[in-house]
Design an enzyme around this catalytic site. Structure first.
Site, short mmCIF file in Angstrom:
data_model
loop_
_atom_site.label_atom_id
_atom_site.label_comp_id
_atom_site.label_asym_id
_atom_site.label_seq_id
_atom_site.Cartn_x
_atom_site.Cartn_y
_atom_site.Cartn_z
N SER A 103 10.94 -4.81 -1.74
CA SER A 103 10.24 -3.85 -1.41
C SER A 103 11.01 -2.78 -0.68
CB SER A 103 9.37 -4.27 -0.24
OG SER A 103 8.62 -3.44 0.38
N LYS A 107 5.98 -11.15 -2.62
CA LYS A 107 5.70 -9.97 -2.76
C LYS A 107 4.37 -9.20 -2.78
CE LYS A 107 6.85 -5.59 -2.83
NZ LYS A 107 6.57 -4.60 -3.83
N HIS A 154 2.46 -9.58 0.26
CA HIS A 154 3.15 -8.47 1.08
C HIS A 154 2.36 -6.93 0.95
CE1 HIS A 154 5.73 -4.63 0.91
NE2 HIS A 154 6.32 -5.04 2.13
N ASN A 155 2.25 -6.84 -0.46
CA ASN A 155 1.51 -5.26 -0.78
C ASN A 155 -0.02 -5.58 -0.41
OD1 ASN A 155 3.96 -5.00 -2.00
ND2 ASN A 155 2.88 -3.95 -3.67
N GLU A 177 -0.11 -4.92 3.10
CA GLU A 177 0.23 -3.32 2.88
C GLU A 177 -1.24 -2.79 3.07
OE1 GLU A 177 3.57 -1.87 0.34
OE2 GLU A 177 2.03 -0.55 -0.59
C1 6PG Z 1 6.85 -1.74 -1.77
C2 6PG Z 1 5.78 -1.32 -2.05
C3 6PG Z 1 5.78 -0.77 -3.62
C4 6PG Z 1 4.70 0.04 -4.03
C5 6PG Z 1 3.27 -0.38 -3.98
C6 6PG Z 1 2.19 0.83 -4.03
O1 6PG Z 1 6.83 -2.85 -1.30
O2 6PG Z 1 7.89 -1.11 -1.96
O3 6PG Z 1 4.65 -1.86 -2.04
O4 6PG Z 1 5.72 -1.99 -4.31
O5 6PG Z 1 4.70 1.46 -3.05
O6 6PG Z 1 3.03 -1.14 -4.90
O7 6PG Z 1 0.91 0.44 -4.44
P1 6PG Z 1 -0.23 1.27 -4.64
O8 6PG Z 1 0.17 2.12 -5.68
O9 6PG Z 1 -0.90 0.13 -5.38
O10 6PG Z 1 -0.64 1.66 -3.51
#
Ligand code: 6PG
Length: 477
Positions: free
Chosen positions: A128, A183, A186-187, A190
């Site tokens: 990430s 991960k 994590h998302n 996020e």
């Molecule tokens: C990271 C982010 C990366 C990406 C997301 C965006 O950890 O670096 O999470 O993986 O920016 O997948 O996700 P969306 O396009 O679904 O918002």
């Protein structure tokens, strides 16, 4: 071969990871489907370290010292399988393929099992931090075998972000798909964090009556306290930005339809399968979905409701602080739910997970990096068996302190007609945990009534059914 590590797939993430390894003194073999990109990288960044460009898969594999470490940075899904099929026949027992893409953990489990039969370690690794992180230090979440981590861990820890206390934001998460699972969560977190911040912004604007520039200042102030985080920091940047073409706040010229690439959706799908309530992440995914349904939103013009009149000036000032409480309390709940999902997956898939270490590797480099993660690490250090983050005295006390404000924020949002699915689902979860009795007893009664689905009793062991359509006597099954 002489290269300690190889990177195949030199789009921006792969290219930046390769440069990061080279800048740390490693000799890096390079490979790409079209060799043009490989040469471009060497031309542009060759002076940053030692690169060994390869024209073919054979050359690439030959360039690596043994046991070989091949990092694959291609699109998740079919392209990853294609690259594995290309390399696997060229590899020997003990070699490692590291998949740094956003793969689905179930794919990673399948690939790991297939390659293990050939003696090859497949290391599904969450990475990430986007392009910037890949170059200057990402948060790294490797799964796979403990043996592979012995050979690979030191390199990954070297190029990873470092937390404030200097420790690397990289640790072996667990076997096979554990890294990609973590991960994924994590998302999901996020998504939930972003949704909660969005709701706070909406209320600051439409309930507290602030303009984007003032809201940016509010987030900047919050960023010096317990909400200190990358996402709050960039929120202030985005809100303070003015569109050059129109002179209007940037946030007012962007189409209000949130997109998604799918990792949030995966988190919710798997949570449903595991039976883990991640309502905060689910509401965040659904909120993006609602925003994108212009067809549905067109109907909204005909629906009646309050007109979002802002609060009076004196009330508004106090309300700003209440929103901070609501945001923090909801954030604690959404992390609680996310960690519950990781814990449940560990039990389901037989991973030995250190939840405190998971929070630890998110402290730097990644999108959800935040001061607050130290607190989660500390909570699990105090009690590794903690059934829920809300069982931690520290978090429980903070929510106790925040909850009057949190309730007022949700109630006010409802009264003014500002949608706050994240704040309100977090509060509903909290109140459900607190409830001495839940109406689930009634649900059980209904299920038994229409389908003889049976129920358990509070006062006796066993499984029961009431003869609803006969004399309503109770039978023990
Ligand atoms: C990271 C982010 C990366 C990406 C997301 C965006 O950890 O670096 O999470 O993986 O920016 O997948 O996700 P969306 O396009 O679904 O918002």
């Amino acid at each position: 071969g002489t290269a300690q590590i190889g990177v195949s797939g030199l789009a921006v993430m792969g290219r930046n990871l390769a440069r990061n390894f080279a800048r740390h003194g490693y000799t890096v073999a390079l490979h790409n489907r079209s060799a043009e990109r490989t040469h471009e990288l060497v031309d542009q960044f060759g002076d940053e370290g030692t690169f060994v460009p390869a024209e073919s898969a054979e050359q690439f594999v030959a360039a690596l010292e043994r046991p070989r470490r091949l990092v694959v940075m291609v699109k998740a899904g079919g392209p990853t399988d294609a690259v594995i099929d290309q390399f696997a026949p060229l590899l020997e027992s003990g070699d490692m393929i590291i998949d740094g893409g956003n793969a689905h953990f179930a794919d990673t489990r399948r690939r790991e099992a297939a390659l293990r039969e050939k003696g090859i370690h497949f290391v599904g690794t969450g990475i990430s931090g986007g392009e910037e992180g890949a170059l200057n230090g990402p948060s790294i979440m490797p799964g796979g075998s403990p043996e592979s981590y012995q050979a690979l861990g030191p390199l990954l820890e070297d190029i990873s972000a470092k937390a404030a206390d200097g420790s690397p934001c990289c640790a072996h998460v667990g076997a096979d798909g554990a890294g990609h699972f973590v991960k994924m969560v994590h998302n999901g977190i996020e998504y939930a964090d972003m949704q909660l911040i969005a709701e706070a912004y909406d209320l600051l604007r439409h309930a507290a009556g602030l303009e984007p520039a003032a809201i940016a200042d509010t987030f900047r102030r919050w960023n010096t306290g317990r909400l200190d985080s990358y996402l709050v920091e960039i929120t202030a940047e985005v809100l303070a930005h003015t569109d050059a073409a129109t002179g209007r706040p940037f946030v007012d010229v962007v189409a209000d339809e949130a997109e998604q690439k799918g990792t949030g959706r995966w988190t919710v799908q798997i949570a449903l399968e595991l039976g883990v309530p991640v309502s905060g992440i689910a509401e965040a995914v659904f909120a993006r979905s609602v925003s994108g349904h212009t067809d549905l939103r067109a109907v909204g013009g005909r629906l009646s409701g309050p007109g979002r009149a802002a609060l009076g000036a004196d009330e508004a000032a106090a309300f700003v602080d209440k929103i901070e409480h609501a945001l923090y309390a909801s954030k604690v709940v959404s992390y609680t739910q996310g960690f519950h999902q990781v814990q449940a997956a560990g039990a389901e898939y037989g991973w030995t997970l250190d939840l405190g270490a998971v929070a630890g590797i998110w402290r730097g480099g990644c999108i959800i990096r935040a001061a607050f993660l130290d607190r989660i690490t500390a909570a699990y250090a105090k009690d590794p068996q903690l059934p829920s983050l809300l069982a931690d005295d520290g978090f429980a006390a903070e929510i106790a302190e925040a909850q009057d404000a949190w309730r007022d924020v949700v109630a006010t949002a409802v009264r003014l007609g500002v949608p706050v699915p994240g704040f309100s689902t977090a509060l509903a979860y909290y109140d459900a945990l607190r409830a001495e009795r839940l109406p689930a007893a009634l649900t059980q009664g209904q299920r038994d009534f229409f389908g003889a689905h049976t129920y358990r009793r509070v006062d006796r062991d066993g499984v029961f059914h009431t003869l609803w359509s006969e004399d309503r006597t109770e039978e023990q099954q």
